[in-house]
Design a protein around this motif. Structure first.
Motif, PDB file in Angstrom:
ATOM      1  N   VAL A 325       0.834  -1.207   0.000  1.00 13.10           N
ATOM      2  CA  VAL A 325       0.000   0.000   0.000  1.00 13.10           C
ATOM      3  C   VAL A 325       0.867   1.255   0.000  1.00 13.10           C
ATOM      4  O   VAL A 325       0.612   2.202  -0.762  1.00 13.10           O
ATOM      5  CB  VAL A 325      -0.953  -0.006   1.213  1.00 13.10           C
ATOM      6  CG1 VAL A 325      -1.736   1.307   1.281  1.00 13.10           C
ATOM      7  CG2 VAL A 325      -1.919  -1.183   1.131  1.00 13.10           C
ATOM      8  N   ASP A 326       1.903   1.271   0.842  1.00 14.05           N
ATOM      9  CA  ASP A 326       2.794   2.435   0.896  1.00 14.05           C
ATOM     10  C   ASP A 326       3.472   2.665  -0.454  1.00 14.05           C
ATOM     11  O   ASP A 326       3.634   3.811  -0.896  1.00 14.05           O
ATOM     12  CB  ASP A 326       3.847   2.245   1.985  1.00 14.05           C
ATOM     13  CG  ASP A 326       3.254   2.355   3.384  1.00 14.05           C
ATOM     14  OD1 ASP A 326       2.152   2.917   3.521  1.00 14.05           O
ATOM     15  OD2 ASP A 326       3.887   1.862   4.338  1.00 14.05           O
ATOM     16  N   SER A 327       3.865   1.576  -1.110  1.00 10.84           N
ATOM     17  CA  SER A 327       4.513   1.688  -2.415  1.00 10.84           C
ATOM     18  C   SER A 327       3.556   2.253  -3.454  1.00 10.84           C
ATOM     19  O   SER A 327       3.939   3.079  -4.298  1.00 10.84           O
ATOM     20  CB  SER A 327       5.013   0.306  -2.865  1.00 10.84           C
ATOM     21  OG  SER A 327       5.625   0.383  -4.129  1.00 10.84           O
ATOM     22  N   MET A 328       2.279   1.849  -3.391  1.00  9.59           N
ATOM     23  CA  MET A 328       1.282   2.356  -4.334  1.00  9.59           C
ATOM     24  C   MET A 328       1.112   3.862  -4.196  1.00  9.59           C
ATOM     25  O   MET A 328       0.856   4.570  -5.177  1.00  9.59           O
ATOM     26  CB  MET A 328      -0.067   1.658  -4.114  1.00  9.59           C
ATOM     27  CG  MET A 328      -0.097   0.213  -4.565  1.00  9.59           C
ATOM     28  SD  MET A 328      -1.777  -0.484  -4.607  1.00  9.59           S
ATOM     29  CE  MET A 328      -2.092  -0.755  -2.872  1.00  9.59           C
ATOM     30  N   LEU A 329       1.225   4.364  -2.957  1.00  3.06           N
ATOM     31  CA  LEU A 329       1.001   5.792  -2.714  1.00  3.06           C
ATOM     32  C   LEU A 329       2.221   6.644  -3.056  1.00  3.06           C
ATOM     33  O   LEU A 329       2.100   7.849  -3.301  1.00  3.06           O
ATOM     34  CB  LEU A 329       0.603   6.014  -1.254  1.00  3.06           C
ATOM     35  CG  LEU A 329      -0.738   5.401  -0.823  1.00  3.06           C
ATOM     36  CD1 LEU A 329      -0.979   5.639   0.656  1.00  3.06           C
ATOM     37  CD2 LEU A 329      -1.886   5.978  -1.650  1.00  3.06           C
ATOM     38  N   LYS A 330       3.396   6.027  -3.075  1.00  3.84           N
ATOM     39  CA  LYS A 330       4.625   6.789  -3.305  1.00  3.84           C
ATOM     40  C   LYS A 330       4.925   7.000  -4.780  1.00  3.84           C
ATOM     41  O   LYS A 330       5.564   7.990  -5.160  1.00  3.84           O
ATOM     42  CB  LYS A 330       5.810   6.065  -2.657  1.00  3.84           C
ATOM     43  CG  LYS A 330       5.818   6.124  -1.133  1.00  3.84           C
ATOM     44  CD  LYS A 330       6.985   5.317  -0.581  1.00  3.84           C
ATOM     45  CE  LYS A 330       6.977   5.304   0.945  1.00  3.84           C
ATOM     46  NZ  LYS A 330       8.054   4.435   1.494  1.00  3.84           N
ATOM     47  N   LYS A 331       4.484   6.060  -5.624  1.00  2.00           N
ATOM     48  CA  LYS A 331       4.889   6.092  -7.028  1.00  2.00           C
ATOM     49  C   LYS A 331       3.723   6.472  -7.939  1.00  2.00           C
ATOM     50  O   LYS A 331       2.581   6.120  -7.683  1.00  2.00           O
ATOM     51  CB  LYS A 331       5.440   4.722  -7.439  1.00  2.00           C
ATOM     52  CG  LYS A 331       6.659   4.290  -6.625  1.00  2.00           C
ATOM     53  CD  LYS A 331       7.113   2.896  -7.025  1.00  2.00           C
ATOM     54  CE  LYS A 331       8.306   2.447  -6.176  1.00  2.00           C
ATOM     55  NZ  LYS A 331       8.714   1.061  -6.511  1.00  2.00           N
ATOM     56  N   LYS A 332       4.053   7.168  -9.009  1.00  2.00           N
ATOM     57  CA  LYS A 332       3.036   7.517 -10.008  1.00  2.00           C
ATOM     58  C   LYS A 332       2.669   6.263 -10.781  1.00  2.00           C
ATOM     59  O   LYS A 332       3.520   5.442 -11.107  1.00  2.00           O
ATOM     60  CB  LYS A 332       3.573   8.598 -10.939  1.00  2.00           C
ATOM     61  CG  LYS A 332       2.535   9.064 -11.966  1.00  2.00           C
ATOM     62  CD  LYS A 332       3.033  10.258 -12.746  1.00  2.00           C
ATOM     63  CE  LYS A 332       2.020  10.665 -13.819  1.00  2.00           C
ATOM     64  NZ  LYS A 332       0.685  10.956 -13.260  1.00  2.00           N
ATOM     65  N   PHE A 333       1.396   6.114 -11.099  1.00  2.00           N
ATOM     66  CA  PHE A 333       0.927   4.924 -11.790  1.00  2.00           C
ATOM     67  C   PHE A 333       1.400   4.959 -13.248  1.00  2.00           C
ATOM     68  O   PHE A 333       1.103   5.921 -13.968  1.00  2.00           O
ATOM     69  CB  PHE A 333      -0.600   4.833 -11.771  1.00  2.00           C
ATOM     70  CG  PHE A 333      -1.211   4.773 -10.384  1.00  2.00           C
ATOM     71  CD1 PHE A 333      -0.426   4.598  -9.243  1.00  2.00           C
ATOM     72  CD2 PHE A 333      -2.588   4.887 -10.214  1.00  2.00           C
ATOM     73  CE1 PHE A 333      -0.987   4.554  -7.979  1.00  2.00           C
ATOM     74  CE2 PHE A 333      -3.166   4.828  -8.958  1.00  2.00           C
ATOM     75  CZ  PHE A 333      -2.363   4.669  -7.835  1.00  2.00           C
ATOM     76  N   PRO A 334       2.107   3.926 -13.704  1.00  2.00           N
ATOM     77  CA  PRO A 334       2.552   3.905 -15.104  1.00  2.00           C
ATOM     78  C   PRO A 334       1.384   3.678 -16.056  1.00  2.00           C
ATOM     79  O   PRO A 334       0.328   3.174 -15.675  1.00  2.00           O
ATOM     80  CB  PRO A 334       3.534   2.727 -15.146  1.00  2.00           C
ATOM     81  CG  PRO A 334       3.114   1.843 -14.019  1.00  2.00           C
ATOM     82  CD  PRO A 334       2.578   2.755 -12.947  1.00  2.00           C
ATOM     83  N   VAL A 335       1.605   4.031 -17.332  1.00  2.00           N
ATOM     84  CA  VAL A 335       0.592   3.860 -18.377  1.00  2.00           C
ATOM     85  C   VAL A 335       1.210   3.069 -19.521  1.00  2.00           C
ATOM     86  O   VAL A 335       2.283   3.419 -20.019  1.00  2.00           O
ATOM     87  CB  VAL A 335       0.091   5.222 -18.906  1.00  2.00           C
ATOM     88  CG1 VAL A 335      -0.978   5.010 -19.980  1.00  2.00           C
ATOM     89  CG2 VAL A 335      -0.449   6.084 -17.777  1.00  2.00           C
ATOM     90  N   ILE A 336       0.539   1.976 -19.923  1.00  2.00           N
ATOM     91  CA  ILE A 336       0.967   1.201 -21.091  1.00  2.00           C
ATOM     92  C   ILE A 336      -0.243   0.986 -21.991  1.00  2.00           C
ATOM     93  O   ILE A 336      -1.383   1.009 -21.528  1.00  2.00           O
ATOM     94  CB  ILE A 336       1.590  -0.156 -20.706  1.00  2.00           C
ATOM     95  CG1 ILE A 336       0.570  -1.023 -19.953  1.00  2.00           C
ATOM     96  CG2 ILE A 336       2.846   0.035 -19.869  1.00  2.00           C
ATOM     97  CD1 ILE A 336       1.076  -2.452 -19.666  1.00  2.00           C
ATOM     98  N   THR A 337       0.005   0.795 -23.271  1.00  2.00           N
ATOM     99  CA  THR A 337      -1.094   0.502 -24.183  1.00  2.00           C
ATOM    100  C   THR A 337      -1.403  -0.991 -24.145  1.00  2.00           C
ATOM    101  O   THR A 337      -0.593  -1.799 -23.691  1.00  2.00           O
ATOM    102  CB  THR A 337      -0.744   0.898 -25.622  1.00  2.00           C
ATOM    103  OG1 THR A 337       0.331   0.064 -26.086  1.00  2.00           O
ATOM    104  CG2 THR A 337      -0.345   2.371 -25.707  1.00  2.00           C
ATOM    105  N   TYR A 338      -2.577  -1.331 -24.635  1.00  2.00           N
ATOM    106  CA  TYR A 338      -2.958  -2.748 -24.725  1.00  2.00           C
ATOM    107  C   TYR A 338      -1.940  -3.512 -25.576  1.00  2.00           C
ATOM    108  O   TYR A 338      -1.547  -4.634 -25.222  1.00  2.00           O
ATOM    109  CB  TYR A 338      -4.355  -2.853 -25.340  1.00  2.00           C
ATOM    110  CG  TYR A 338      -4.757  -4.261 -25.734  1.00  2.00           C
ATOM    111  CD1 TYR A 338      -5.369  -5.118 -24.825  1.00  2.00           C
ATOM    112  CD2 TYR A 338      -4.518  -4.730 -27.030  1.00  2.00           C
ATOM    113  CE1 TYR A 338      -5.735  -6.409 -25.184  1.00  2.00           C
ATOM    114  CE2 TYR A 338      -4.886  -6.017 -27.400  1.00  2.00           C
ATOM    115  CZ  TYR A 338      -5.489  -6.855 -26.475  1.00  2.00           C
ATOM    116  OH  TYR A 338      -5.836  -8.137 -26.841  1.00  2.00           O
TER     117      TYR A 338
END
Length: 492
Positions: A325-338
């Protein structure tokens, strides 16, 4: 009582100090009814109070009786210290009691205060032999699931319900702070938003009549109550799209239904959806920004306001999950295409039950692998094949491959949490798609939205129970909802 207090203050009003002293003296004499959370805070030490709740532990001694009482307001219980003379055979684990006494500082460092009881009244008896939960025993979530009518009495499930309540507040707060208008979308609807056909149909039933009823259209049992087939909603999206023609940002938060014959750990027949629609946008980034910001805002709020309840899960139910959970809050969510996601899956050495190729629908095993590949944090997957998405998804005509402007948010331990898209606002393309799937007549009203003041817009839906699974680490979705409904199970 208030007249007596006023008289006391009037007599003492010859000096402000005398009035204050009289007020303090009067307040100490009165009995205040407190919740356990208020009592254990320690702010009312020295006061005579009354608490009501359920016994979590009983420890009789020769001279004294020790109890722990909880009323659901806090994970902490309040220790009651009473003379053994107040002991009662019906004062058992699970019984409901009312206690009056003086709140005092506790000599035990493990608890700030204790209640020195003067009176203990057993409101509701409980036979601890028959009670399915045993004192000092930590029951698994699977075991608790057998008793949906009683599991709220346990620490684990009462913590879950407090987290659920606080997460609900946090999501509403996020939308309010960001100028979204809440819309109450209907539970009964005549449309199938997802187009998957997994709907519960609403039928009219009546109690048996003692005498024959006259025939006629009004008594024809085959007639639909609404004159058209009606169903329990699978999504409020189309109704939100209606509202996005008058408001730039709208959202809904309510129950939705899917008639899926599934016993999986991530599906329910009834669950809660958070859905939002944003007008005047032509970018998926506008949607992913709202998804990510809402996720972070709600999670930070829950961690701050339900620290003890969340810790119970992260320490005893899902150890090690707090780091995720802490890691999810610290990093920006990456974006990839299908397309990038399919390349990642095709190159990996892991063997999947479902083969991967461009054009296939991503399965849970694929989604979980992609999350791990991206660092075990949430990841956005965009631009899915056009044919995988419903009729309302916007056609990416400028892409070499036929894709839709759609996005899913995949999260650790769960897979898909959010699904959304830009909506097809171009009337000719939308009409052609509806004709292709044979729905032009059914959704003529939907075409009207594009004929009269249409704007580019988009939205998404988030499964609330899956969100709770994600932040708490709970494996089975049936353990994060008060009364789970799934195929062959509708208890209570």
């Amino acid at each position: 009582m208030f007249q007596a207090a006023a008289k006391t203050l009037w007599v003492a009003s010859t000096s402000s100090r005398g009035a204050l002293t009289a007020l303090r003296h009067y307040c100490k004499k009165t009995t205040s009814k407190l919740r356990v959370s208020e009592a254990v805070s320690g702010t009312e030490v020295g006061r005579k109070i009354k608490v009501q709740g359920w016994v979590r532990s009983v420890r009789p001694q020769k001279a004294n009786l020790f109890l722990h009482v909880n009323d659901g307001s806090s994970l902490q219980s309040l220790q009651i210290v009473a003379s053994s003379e107040l002991s009662n055979p019906s004062l058992t684990f699970g019984s409901a009691i009312e206690v009056t006494g003086t709140l005092k500082k506790s000599p035990n460092q493990k608890q700030p205060v204790e209640l020195e009881a003067e009176q203990i009244h057993v409101v509701g008896e409980c036979n601890p032999v028959d009670f399915p939960f045993k004192i000092k025993e930590r029951h698994s979530l699977e075991y608790l699931r057998q008793y949906p009518h009683l599991r709220c009495r346990t620490n684990a499930f009462s913590s879950l319900l407090r987290v659920r309540s606080e997460a609900t507040t946090a999501i509403h707060s996020y939308f309010k702070e960001n100028a979204f208008v809440q819309i109450h979308t209907p539970v009964i609807t005549s449309n199938d938003c997802e187009g998957a056909g997994e709907l519960f149909q609403v039928e009219l039933t009546s109690t048996p009549q003692l005498s024959p009823q006259p025939s006629g259209p009004e008594n024809n049992e085959d007639e639909n109550f609404f004159s058209v087939p009606a169903f329990l909603t699978v999504s409020g999206q189309l109704h939100l799209e209606v509202m996005s023609g008058a408001f730039s940002k709208v959202y809904s938060f309510g129950p939705t239904f899917r008639a899926e014959n599934s016993q999986s750990r991530r599906h329910l027949a009834e669950f809660y959806m958070v859905e939002a629609e944003v007008a005047f946008t032509q970018s998926l980034e506008d949607l992913t920004r709202v998804m990510e910001d809402m996720f972070r805002s709600a999670t930070e709020h829950v961690l701050a306001h339900c620290a003890e309840d969340v810790d119970l899960f992260h320490k005893h139910v899902t150890p090690g999950h707090r780091e995720i959970v802490d890691s999810m809050l610290k990093k920006k969510f990456p974006v990839i295409t299908y397309s990038e996601a399919i390349d990642i899956l095709n190159r990996c050495s892991e063997k999947f039950a479902f083969p991967t190729h461009w054009g296939c629908d991503l399965q849970t095993e694929h989604e979980k692998y992609l999350v791990k590949h991206c660092g075990n944090i949430p990841v956005f997957v965009t631009d899915y094949p056009y044919n995988l998405k419903p009729f309302y998804a916007r056609d990416n005509q400028d892409h070499p491959e036929h894709t839709a402007a759609a996005v899913d948010l995949l999260v650790p331990g769960v897979g898909e949490l959010c699904g959304g898209s830009l909506r097809e606002e171009r009337l000719d393309l939308l009409r052609a798609r509806l004709e292709e799937v044979g729905l032009e007549e059914t959704y003529s009203w939907y075409l009207d939205l594009r004929r009269f003041g249409s704007v580019p817009h988009g939205g998404f839906g988030l499964g609330f129970e899956r969100y709770l699974q994600c932040i708490l680490g709970v494996e089975n979705i049936k353990d994060v909802i008060p009364f789970p409904r799934f195929s062959h199970s509708c208890l209570l």
